[in-house]
Design an enzyme around this catalytic site. Structure first.
Site, short mmCIF file in Angstrom:
data_model
loop_
_atom_site.label_atom_id
_atom_site.label_comp_id
_atom_site.label_asym_id
_atom_site.label_seq_id
_atom_site.Cartn_x
_atom_site.Cartn_y
_atom_site.Cartn_z
N GLU A 169 0.83 -1.22 0.00
CA GLU A 169 0.00 0.00 0.00
C GLU A 169 0.86 1.26 0.00
O GLU A 169 0.80 2.10 0.92
CB GLU A 169 -0.93 -0.01 1.22
CG GLU A 169 -1.95 -1.15 1.17
CD GLU A 169 -2.93 -1.17 2.32
OE1 GLU A 169 -2.59 -0.65 3.40
OE2 GLU A 169 -4.02 -1.71 2.15
N GLU A 358 -5.48 -8.23 -1.32
CA GLU A 358 -6.13 -8.11 -0.02
C GLU A 358 -7.59 -7.77 -0.24
O GLU A 358 -7.91 -6.86 -1.01
CB GLU A 358 -5.53 -6.96 0.82
CG GLU A 358 -4.21 -7.26 1.44
CD GLU A 358 -3.76 -6.18 2.40
OE1 GLU A 358 -4.60 -5.57 3.09
OE2 GLU A 358 -2.54 -5.95 2.46
C1 BG6 Z 1 -4.33 -3.20 4.85
C2 BG6 Z 1 -2.95 -3.64 5.32
O1 BG6 Z 1 -4.42 -1.83 4.94
O2 BG6 Z 1 -5.43 -3.58 5.58
C3 BG6 Z 1 -2.96 -4.81 6.27
O3 BG6 Z 1 -2.13 -3.92 4.23
C4 BG6 Z 1 -4.11 -4.66 7.23
O4 BG6 Z 1 -1.71 -4.86 6.92
C5 BG6 Z 1 -5.40 -4.70 6.43
O5 BG6 Z 1 -4.13 -5.61 8.25
C6 BG6 Z 1 -6.65 -4.68 7.27
O6 BG6 Z 1 -6.58 -3.61 8.16
P1 BG6 Z 1 -6.79 -3.81 9.71
O7 BG6 Z 1 -6.54 -2.50 10.29
O8 BG6 Z 1 -8.19 -4.28 9.85
O9 BG6 Z 1 -5.80 -4.83 10.13
#
Ligand code: BG6
Length: 460
Positions: A169, A358
């Protein structure tokens, strides 16, 4: 609908799963001093209430966990290398052999199960020493340190890893300077964009280096993708949405085209930002990526009307809440169609294969008799995957899809374990209590079936 060879799998990051923060010669990373995620400022030293210090103990349990991924039929597993396992301070000449051996053992295990690795070189994990002594990515010296680190990985894992991501990101440094860029304090706009520039140059240099070492390497950038909708049909709101989108596009434009877009140059000029960009930097930037990867959790609205902006509202990286969408318990608005929109958008703009690395729902789960009935997660993932299928039918070249947190892990933004994403439940709570035992949730078999049928089992 989904092409043959589509890479189905799951994604993680070292600091959110490994634990063993001071084992195997590892140095401290910025994550070790962030007990509460990005919600409060970092501390000076690791604190015992930091769940990331031992996380879900993947460092010792990786074989058991990878076997569970294999049972689901994963074709690919995304994980990151902890930079401070390989270069404990970040500025050493020689890597830490024990750190390299740990990742070799992971690769052995993946190979045993026929799972393709997808490696993030840097995922919110700058060595703490580089943050404290150098000011993180504001300092040009980090380009060289990062290139040295990446070169070690390319050389050591040559022929074993084909898919690489340079920075997780990368656009998030504008929103979370310390977590994303190891930048302490409150950087000025000038400092922030200089850090962005250094990361972009470093990313391009690593693309070049990775191709030199093995021409079969496929190296991608990774963008936090948030489609922006105008809050109303007024042209001013449409322009506000476009401007917000450009703050993300800029990163992909530079990674895919090799130079700064005009709208970014204007934006910088109007803010009095005068970047130090050398001739060498310009040449380096021309080494463009092989594919574009991104995370997708939410969309956001934008408006030109300051009265419609409410302080503290909006999604993870700002914007205005969309009155037509529901949100997760953590306020992330759920929008499956937005995924199809962003896929079409990115493909039309860059004509590079896409990799969704993701996507997922952070939710509280209840373990009852060793089982979690997580229909809400199944429904979220089903609806998003249906839209991935639609985008593929639209002609979007898509390499694969990895759900975020395929096994429960520690949240990046809030450092909680109760914000769970996994198909596999991990017995640990926000206070660090629990046996760390793993349990399959209902979604485990659901995803296994999606993979086995190459998406045909999805409900439209
Ligand atoms: C993304 C990141 O922004 O979102 C991850 O690359 C992160 O590292 C994921 O865990 C989900 O966000 P969160 O805050 O729910 O863990």
């Amino acid at each position: 609908m989904f092409p043959d060879g589509f890479l189905w799998g799951g994604a993680t990051a070292a600091n959110q799963i490994e634990g063993a923060y001071n084992e195997g010669g590892k140095g401290l990373s910025i994550q070790d001093v962030m007990p509460h995620g990005v919600t409060t400022p970092p501390t000076d030293a690791p604190t015992p209430d930091n769940l990331k210090l031992d996380a879900i103990d993947f460092y010792h349990r990786y074989a058991e966990d990878i076997a569970l991924f294999a049972e689901m039929g994963f074709k690919v597993f995304r994980f990151s290398v902890a930079w401070s396992r390989i270069f404990p301070r970040g500025d050493e000449e020689q890597p830490n052999e024990e750190g390299l051996r740990f990742y070799e053992r992971i690769l052995d295990e993946l190979e045993k199960h026929g799972i393709e690795p997808l490696v993030t070189i840097s995922h919110y994990e700058t060595p703490l020493h580089l943050a404290r002594e150098y000011g993180g990515w504001t300092n040009r010296a980090l380009i060289g340190f990062y290139e040295r680190y990446a070169r070690v990985l390319f050389e050591r894992f040559a022929g074993r890893v084909k898919y690489w991501l340079t920075f997780n990101e990368i656009n998030s440094v504008l929103h979370f300077p310390f977590m994303s860029g190891g930048i302490p304090g409150n950087p000025s706009t000038q400092e922030l964009y200089q850090a962005v520039h250094h990361e972009l140059v470093a990313s391009a240099r690593v693309v070049r280096c990775g191709h030199e070492i093995d021409p079969d390497n496929k190296i991608g950038c990774m963008i936090l993708a948030v489609p922006r909708y105008p809050l109303s049909p007024t042209p001013d709101d449409a322009r506000a949405a476009q401007r917000a989108a450009q703050s993300d596009y800029a990163f992909g434009d530079i990674h895919c085209r090799g130079y700064y877009p005009g709208y970014l140059l204007r934006h910088l000029k109007e803010r009095g930002v005068d970047l130090d960009i050398t001739e060498q930097d310009r040449n380096d930037l021309m080494h463009v990526v092989d594919f574009v990867s991104f995370s997708y959790y939410m969309s956001a609205c934008e408006t030109a009307d300051p009265n419609k902006r409410v302080a503290g509202e909006g999604n993870l990286i700002g914007g205005v809440p969309n009155p037509t969408l529901d949100a997760s318990e953590w306020g992330w608005q759920i929008d499956p169609v937005g995924l199809r929109i962003i896929m079409n958008d990115y493909w039309d703009r860059w004509q590079k294969p896409l990799f969704i690395v993701e996507n997922g729902l952070g939710a509280r789960d209840e373990l009852i008799d060793g089982f979690v009935d997580d229909d809400y997660r199944i429904s979220y993932l089903n609806d998003h995957l249906v839209q991935v299928g639609e985008a593929i039918a639209d002609g979007v070249d898509t390499l694969g899809y990895t759900t975020w947190g395929c096994i429960d892990l520690v949240s990046a933004s809030t450092a909680q374990l109760s914000k769970r994403y996994g198909f596999i439940y991990v017995d640990r709570d926000d206070n660090g209590e629990g046996t760390l035992a793993r349990y399959k949730k209902k979604s485990f078999d659901w995803y296994k079936n999606v993979i086995a049928t190459n998406g045909a089992s999805l409900e439209t």
